[in-house]
Enzyme design. Structure first.
Site, PDB file in Angstrom:
ATOM      1  CG  ASN A  33       3.382   9.333 -11.794  1.00 25.33           C
ATOM      2  OD1 ASN A  33       3.922  10.212 -12.466  1.00 25.33           O
ATOM      3  ND2 ASN A  33       3.784   8.096 -11.820  1.00 25.33           N
ATOM      4  CB  CYS A  56       4.714   1.043 -14.601  1.00 22.62           C
ATOM      5  SG  CYS A  56       4.413   2.784 -14.499  1.00 22.62           S
TER       6      CYS A  56
HETATM    7  N1  PLP Z   1      -0.746   8.989 -15.713  1.00 20.46           N
HETATM    8  C1  PLP Z   1      -0.467   9.077 -14.398  1.00 20.46           C
HETATM    9  C2  PLP Z   1      -0.009  10.371 -13.836  1.00 20.46           C
HETATM   10  C3  PLP Z   1      -0.606   7.954 -13.574  1.00 20.46           C
HETATM   11  O1  PLP Z   1      -0.314   8.036 -12.280  1.00 20.46           O
HETATM   12  C4  PLP Z   1      -1.049   6.735 -14.157  1.00 20.46           C
HETATM   13  C5  PLP Z   1      -1.188   5.509 -13.346  1.00 20.46           C
HETATM   14  O2  PLP Z   1      -0.296   5.013 -12.746  1.00 20.46           O
HETATM   15  C6  PLP Z   1      -1.316   6.706 -15.542  1.00 20.46           C
HETATM   16  C7  PLP Z   1      -1.173   7.853 -16.273  1.00 20.46           C
HETATM   17  C8  PLP Z   1      -1.749   5.431 -16.233  1.00 20.46           C
HETATM   18  O3  PLP Z   1      -3.023   5.073 -15.854  1.00 20.46           O
HETATM   19  P1  PLP Z   1      -3.689   3.706 -16.333  1.00 20.46           P
HETATM   20  O4  PLP Z   1      -2.757   2.622 -15.877  1.00 20.46           O
HETATM   21  O5  PLP Z   1      -4.998   3.681 -15.662  1.00 20.46           O
HETATM   22  O6  PLP Z   1      -3.803   3.745 -17.801  1.00 20.46           O
END
Ligand code: PLP
Length: 382
Positions: A142, A322
């Site tokens: 991400n 985050c």
């Molecule tokens: N996993 C990945 C790779 C992400 O990019 C994100 C979101 O930022 C998440 C998990 C978490 O997603 P959510 O905030 O919808 O629970």
């Protein structure tokens, strides 16, 4: 406004919103209720689930709907019976925090990545023991968009399973993958990739936020983390989010239709952007999705750049939303061997459906101007 942070959030598509609307207003019934209108809503919910499952080559009964990817990632780890004790979990060091934190709770050990961000398959092979039960590797990172070679990981896992069979070891070995950032641009088939647990995220594919799913193969036996009315095969209680699931299904259908054309489009825009920008170092050079562009400006504070760009209505980030909000240095950029100065000067640009080519050119011009001004300021200051 030029929004270049689609990895953090995508706007809901108008088509998706329209599909969801009746389930807020008229077809609002609880799918578990006994009367006919509720049964009809339940049928629509199940059809949407089947459609979501279909996009990854699975069946509706293999999916557990969750309130997002964080929950799906946490649920996946319940395949491990006891959190403490022997080292049963391996996870890639560049995983999203929602995997890293739960993996650490289960005593997980990190698998290294190369400087490209790609998994070090030798490190993986060396770290798998007879006690390993779960390996977690995101299909697409991400922060830098690295696409991991999951088919190669599966081949390694297959060999380990054969060895275990020969030795009479009955311990299961499962592969979990967080595909949150992949669904937009990669055609996923869980069987072909040898995935036992797959995390899906509606919020990154122009669907509603707070909706996700976990694909669960027959080999994986999970334990619920949320108890109650027994919905989702008893693994995720709580009244079904009917509009959310209807919207997620529509968003995925749209994404699937445009996979190839979108990949082509982002490849073109990436080329345009990199050609127009001045004096930067491209960080994520190989094996990445083209909508992820990470660039580093020497001796410049990217956090400051973000604020200066915001003043010009250009929105970018320094990494995961985050982590950025906590002011934490990116563990991903660290893992690929960047120095603290390089990390401090790195910007993440993620392209998406709110953009067009003229915006990309305009953004490049604004970024160049802001960086140049910042360089001037630093020079004059010292
Ligand atoms: N996993 C990945 C790779 C992400 O990019 C994100 C979101 O930022 C998440 C998990 C978490 O997603 P959510 O905030 O919808 O629970």
């Amino acid at each position: 406004m030029i929004y270049l942070d689609h990895a953090a959030a995508t706007p809901i598509s108008k088509k998706v919103l329209k599909k969801m609307e009746p389930y807020f207003l008229h077809d609002f019934f609880n799918p578990s209720a006994a009367y006919m209108p509720a049964k009809k809503v339940n049928a629509k919910y199940e059809a949407a689930k089947a459609s979501i499952a279909h996009t990854i080559g699975a069946k509706s009964s293999d999916l557990i709907i969750t309130a997002g990817a964080t929950e799906a990632n946490n649920l996946a780890f319940t395949a491990i019976k006891k959190p403490q004790g022997a080292k049963k979990v391996l996870y890639l060091e560049t995983e999203h925090d929602s995997v890293r934190q739960i993996a650490q709770k289960y005593g997980g050990e990190k698998i290294k990545v190369h400087s490209s961000g790609i998994i070090d398959l030798n490190d993986l092979k060396n770290k798998i023991t007879d006690e390993t039960e779960l390996i977690s590797i995101a299909l697409v990172n991400n922060e830098i968009g690295t696409i991991q070679p999951l088919a190669e990981v599966s081949a390694i896992i297959r060999d380990v399973k054969i060895q275990r069979l020969k030795k009479g070891i009955k311990t299961k070995l499962l592969l979990h993958s967080d595909a949150s950032q992949a669904l937009n641009l990669i055609d996923i088939n869980v069987a072909r990739l040898g995935i036992d647990l797959l995390t899906m995220n509606s919020a990154k594919v122009y669907g509603p936020k707070g909706v996700g799913a976990l694909y669960v193969s027959h080999d994986a036996k999970l334990n619920p983390i949320i108890l109650g009315g027994g919905q989702e095969n008893g693994l995720r209680s709580g009244t079904e989010n009917v509009p959310g699931v209807i919207g997620f299904a529509e968003a995925l259908e749209e994404a699937k239709k445009h996979l190839a054309s979108n990949r082509k489009k982002y490849a073109t825009w990436k080329k345009v952007l990199l050609k127009e920008l001045h004096d930067y170092e491209l960080i994520n050079k190989k094996h990445t999705l083209d909508n992820f562009i990470v660039i580093c400006y020497n001796r410049i504070d990217a956090e400051r750049l973000i604020f200066l760009l915001e003043e010009k209505d250009v929105y970018v980030s320094t990494g995961a939303a985050c982590a950025a909000s906590k002011g934490v240095r990116s563990h991903v950029l660290k893992a690929i061997g960047l120095s603290d100065t390089q990390i401090a000067g790195s910007l993440r640009i993620t392209l998406g459906e709110t953009n067009d080519e003229s915006q990309i050119k305009k953004a490049a011009k604004i970024i160049n101007e802001v960086v140049e001004k910042e360089r001037e300021r630093i020079k004059n200051a010292g």
